[in-house]
Each structure stands twice: as C-alpha cells, then as structure tokens.
Design an enzyme around this catalytic site. Structure first.
Site, PDB file in Angstrom:
ATOM      1  N   HIS A 151      -3.037  78.402 -43.068  1.00 58.58           N
ATOM      2  CA  HIS A 151      -2.609  78.214 -41.792  1.00 58.58           C
ATOM      3  C   HIS A 151      -2.905  76.975 -41.282  1.00 58.58           C
ATOM      4  CE1 HIS A 151      -1.147  82.174 -40.691  1.00 58.58           C
ATOM      5  NE2 HIS A 151      -2.222  82.875 -40.651  1.00 58.58           N
ATOM      6  N   HIS A 207      -6.500  82.664 -46.488  1.00 60.93           N
ATOM      7  CA  HIS A 207      -5.234  82.644 -45.829  1.00 60.93           C
ATOM      8  C   HIS A 207      -5.410  82.039 -44.385  1.00 60.93           C
ATOM      9  CE1 HIS A 207      -2.749  86.144 -43.328  1.00 60.93           C
ATOM     10  NE2 HIS A 207      -3.428  85.353 -42.334  1.00 60.93           N
ATOM     11  N   GLU A 208      -6.857  81.728 -43.880  1.00 56.92           N
ATOM     12  CA  GLU A 208      -6.855  80.889 -42.513  1.00 56.92           C
ATOM     13  C   GLU A 208      -6.671  79.640 -43.040  1.00 56.92           C
ATOM     14  OE1 GLU A 208      -6.895  81.740 -39.537  1.00 56.92           O
ATOM     15  OE2 GLU A 208      -6.675  84.009 -39.967  1.00 56.92           O
TER      16      GLU A 208
END
Length: 206
Positions: A25, A21-22
C-alpha cells in the site's frame, strides 16, 4: 490449541504476509504522490512499526484458539493521504488494490515450488502450503467490500464523491460487520471456495 508450534508458525507467516500487504500500500501511494508512509517509517519489513496488538496478535490468536478453519489478521494500516494521490480516485483504487495483489503474488510465488515438486512432502511442504493458504485468505478477505477493508475503498473510488465519503465514514462499523460474518460462517463460505479454486488452477487438490 493442540499444536502450539503450528500456531506460532501460522502467526509468524500471517504477520509477515500482512506486513508485505501494508508495505505494498505504502509503495503504491508513494509512486502516486503520497510519501506519508515513507515519512513515518512504514516502508520497511521490520515488524515492529507494523504490529497491531489486536489485528496482528489477538484476533488471529483467538481464531487459532477456537479452532477456526479460517485464520486471518492484519498489520497496522499504513497512513495514506488520499488527497495527495494523483489521480485521486484512481489512485485510491490502485493503492487499495496493491495490498491484496501483493498477497496473491506471494501465494503464486510460494505455490510454484510445490507445483514443480521442488519441496518434498513433509513438514516443510506443510508449512509452505500453510503460507500459500494464508496469503490467498488475506488477499481475498481484504477485497471484500466491507469498510475498512480494501474492497470497500476500491468500490468507493468508482462512486460519486458524496457516496465515496459515506462509505469511508462507515469504517468504524466494519469490525462488527466482520465479526457477524465470522459468527454466521459467511466468511468460510466465501474464502474456502476461493482457496479451492486457487489450488485447482495450479493442479493441486487440498
């Protein structure tokens, strides 16, 4: 906690999914002109730079300990300089959406072997199912419009600049809002129907 091994497996899946997820980003930010995450060594699947003692360990551990039906957590947020994004507001929305999108993509990729019967019922299938659920939870949870979750930044990016900065300034209160939602059982009411719908879309009843 009656199943230490199950709890450990859940924690490992959760940490890996939060790291994806990170990293998503960071990759989207880099594509749109901000290399901060790359410069600080955060575009990596190595868990060490991403581990947040509270979000990655203590919070999910506490939820497991109390037997919460919904378990979630977070990796350390990747640094993003939204002012460096081009376009800035749309870039903020795209960077924010990239994290939850990665979890839904992971959930879809993981559920396909179950749909096509490539994994026989048993312990492996149970772990696989848990990974799907955790990624649906992470994707949905992060889309909630509660600062500092990604959903709040997506909404903020569509608002006039003064309102955008007001929403972003509320991030310091976000943790308490999430705890209130959790205490009142509101997160369960949001997340469980989404999980159920996701599985029904693929013809699986849980």
């Amino acid at each position: 906690m009656n199943d230490p091994l199950g709890a450990l497996i859940t924690l490992v899946i959760l940490i890996f999914s939060a790291i994806v997820h990170e990293v998503s980003h960071g990759l989207m930010a880099e594509k749109l002109g901000d290399s901060t995450a790359r410069d600080e060594g955060r575009i990596t699947l190595n868990p060490i730079p991403h581990i947040d003692p509270f979000g990655s360990i203590l919070l999910p551990g506490f939820l497991l300990l109390i037997g919460s039906p919904i378990v979630f957590g977070a990796a350390k947020p990747v640094p993003v300089d939204f002012n460096s994004l081009r376009p800035r507001k749309l870039g903020m929305a795209l960077v924010s959406f990239a994290g939850p999108a990665s979890n839904f993509i992971l959930a879809i990729l993981l559920i396909l072997p179950l749909v096509f019967g490539l994994i026989a019922p048993g312990p492996v299938a149970d772990i696989w199912l848990k990974a799907v659920i955790l990624n649906v939870v992470l994707g949905t949870f992060n889309l909630l419009p509660i600062p500092p979750l990604d959903g709040s930044k997506i909404i903020a990016s569509a608002l006039p600049t003064n309102l955008m900065y007001w929403i972003l300034s509320m991030e310091r209160y976000g943790f308490f809002i999430v705890i209130i939602f959790l205490y009142l059982g509101l997160l369960d009411k949001i997340l469980v129907p989404v999980i159920t719908l996701f599985f029904r879309l693929f013809g699986i009843q849980i």
